[in-house]
Design an enzyme around this catalytic site. Sequence first.
Site, short mmCIF file in Angstrom:
data_model
loop_
_atom_site.label_atom_id
_atom_site.label_comp_id
_atom_site.label_asym_id
_atom_site.label_seq_id
_atom_site.Cartn_x
_atom_site.Cartn_y
_atom_site.Cartn_z
N GLU A 58 0.67 -1.12 0.12
CA GLU A 58 0.13 0.15 0.22
C GLU A 58 0.84 1.36 -0.01
O GLU A 58 0.42 2.34 -0.60
CB GLU A 58 -0.79 -0.10 1.12
CG GLU A 58 -2.10 -1.01 1.08
CD GLU A 58 -1.87 -2.44 1.62
OE1 GLU A 58 -2.65 -3.17 1.98
OE2 GLU A 58 -0.61 -2.67 1.86
N PHE A 120 -11.74 -6.94 13.88
CA PHE A 120 -10.78 -7.33 13.16
C PHE A 120 -10.48 -6.38 12.21
O PHE A 120 -11.03 -6.12 11.44
CB PHE A 120 -11.22 -8.73 12.41
CG PHE A 120 -10.03 -9.25 11.44
CD1 PHE A 120 -8.90 -9.70 11.74
CD2 PHE A 120 -10.50 -9.30 10.20
CE1 PHE A 120 -8.15 -10.34 10.99
CE2 PHE A 120 -9.38 -9.73 9.12
CZ PHE A 120 -8.16 -10.11 9.75
N GLN A 121 -8.99 -5.94 11.92
CA GLN A 121 -8.58 -4.99 10.81
C GLN A 121 -9.12 -3.48 11.19
O GLN A 121 -9.53 -3.06 10.27
CB GLN A 121 -8.74 -5.46 9.55
CG GLN A 121 -7.80 -6.54 9.19
CD GLN A 121 -7.45 -6.98 7.78
OE1 GLN A 121 -8.43 -6.53 6.94
NE2 GLN A 121 -6.51 -7.51 7.53
N LYS A 170 -17.59 -0.36 6.11
CA LYS A 170 -18.23 -1.36 4.85
C LYS A 170 -19.45 -1.31 4.71
O LYS A 170 -20.17 -1.62 3.47
CB LYS A 170 -17.69 -2.88 5.42
CG LYS A 170 -18.04 -3.78 4.28
CD LYS A 170 -17.13 -5.21 4.63
CE LYS A 170 -17.67 -6.12 3.41
NZ LYS A 170 -16.81 -7.41 3.58
N MET A 488 24.41 8.55 2.39
CA MET A 488 24.61 9.85 3.04
C MET A 488 24.56 9.49 4.56
O MET A 488 25.46 10.44 5.28
CB MET A 488 23.13 10.46 2.91
CG MET A 488 23.05 11.83 3.45
SD MET A 488 24.44 12.90 2.70
CE MET A 488 23.47 13.42 1.15
#
Length: 580
Positions: A58, A120-121, A170, A488
Amino acid sequence: MSKSSLQPEMLSGGEMLCRALHDEGVEFIYGYPGGSVLHIYDALHHQSTIKHVLVRHEQAATHMADAYARASGKAGVVLVTSGPGATNAITGIATAYMDSIPMVIITGQVMSHLIGGDAFQETDMMGISRPVVKHNMMVRDPKDIPMLIKKAFYLAESGRPGPVVIDIPKDMTMPNQKFPYLYPDRIKMRSYNPVKKGHSGQIRKAVNLMLQAKKPVIYAGGGVILGKASDELTKMAHLLNFPVTNTLMGLGCFPGNDEQFIGMLGMHGTYEANMAMHKADLIIAIGARLDDRVTNKVSKFCPEAKLIHIDIDPTTISKHIPADVPIVGPVKPVLQEMLEQIDQSSQRNDQAALDQWWSQIAEWHTRHGGRYRTDDSVKMKPQFVIETLARVTKGDAYICTDVGQHQMFAAQYYKFNKPNRWINSGGLGTMGFGLPAAMGVQINYPEADVVCVTGEGSIQMNIQELSTCKQYGLPVKILCLNNGYLGMVRQWQDMNYESRYSNSYMDSLPDFVKLAESYGHVGFVVDHADQLEGTLIEAMAIRDKAVFIDVRIDPDEHVYPMQVPNGSMCDMFLSKTERT
């Protein structure tokens, strides 16, 4: 027309979301499916106008959308699921926020009745994203989806641009629940009214100072590119014969090959740009934040100069350095009015003083002028690699970088003559940005030359996106400046920690050629300077797959100039043995 034909179409929340994005003119969505957004993905399946790009992580989706926005000027769109899908996007959202990039991020959320119950999630995306977005909002009624989409794009693209998150439970997208679809023509918000033009009186004050200046510098940043004001900036600089310097984010807003361009300023800016800023009597800051990577120690910043500061965001002006003439407004109309006032004024600059100023700048350029060591022909210099890339691509490629020494070498040695061609993470400094950014540009400009300039550390942070490149046939070129170290970090360890390379040595690198080939792409190794140009020419000609060019460079090379910490702009290291 019958009465029934005037009735609005009945759509589910998921269908309304897709239709609203279509009506907003969205071409691409970058995302990754998951449970809480499957109703939306099913609605996407039933339409054909919006192309969805399936990433492998993502974070890469956000960087692709971000780069699409930087190159096109239109907001990029991301779609991710709830929980880890949404949190994986946070780094990319923060990257866009720091650089004022317009983006709309649609995150799934658990069912409304489960919110707050550690489902959940489930994550509190509104709370998590709040510090790194321009605005965020949650859908609480499916009928609001068209209005919220319109509002999100208006907020993302107007005023000072930035990312906007829409969190969608949802149950707001259930396919069996239909609602009337109406997409608003415009949005109006009482609490949000970005200015449309600058204050004429303040512009007049600024013009008077500009026409009196004897040692002026135009200091132009990313706001000029975001404001589509490069033509006006160039016209004004040529009219006044003023030197122009750019921030890292502003590269390309003024032609890099123009005789009046004195290079990038700041921490790794050119000697002449930093010296000119320090000695100037007037600085015209346009679409720039005067952040710490430019100013060095604020109390020592440009002691002889008056400051004109033009920016769309009033909170940016005088935030770090007090402005003598603050001008709040979009860069393009402000510069247009400045040009009108300059044209109408009978006053003109002291040309003798300006000539003397240009002579001083030329002397500074002669003294340093971007030189680098070429005493060891066996070890390839990264500066030489970028100069060769610029020559092979005729300075006309989209250059997307990761973060580190390679980023600074690209900024210093690739001359950008057009805006929107330099794509990099400036404010947040996000490693892993370069490859997905190049992909976001390549999808929108399939015929363009798009090069990801990266290092062996940065490229491994999102290297899984080579799989996405394969799926969509993206011919991005990955130019890896491989010095075997986090370059760097090593440079700072050389300069400040007596060369104790604590965890900066990359001693277990993959065979990048075989890795690229395993994904179905092409790989080259370049370990001698005389191989480089031919390899780049061959690589640029490949148009059906990605190309990984592993270039072995001198691990001892540092990026110079480099500002001395806590000094003024004119306090610089010029090499390992020289400082001002």
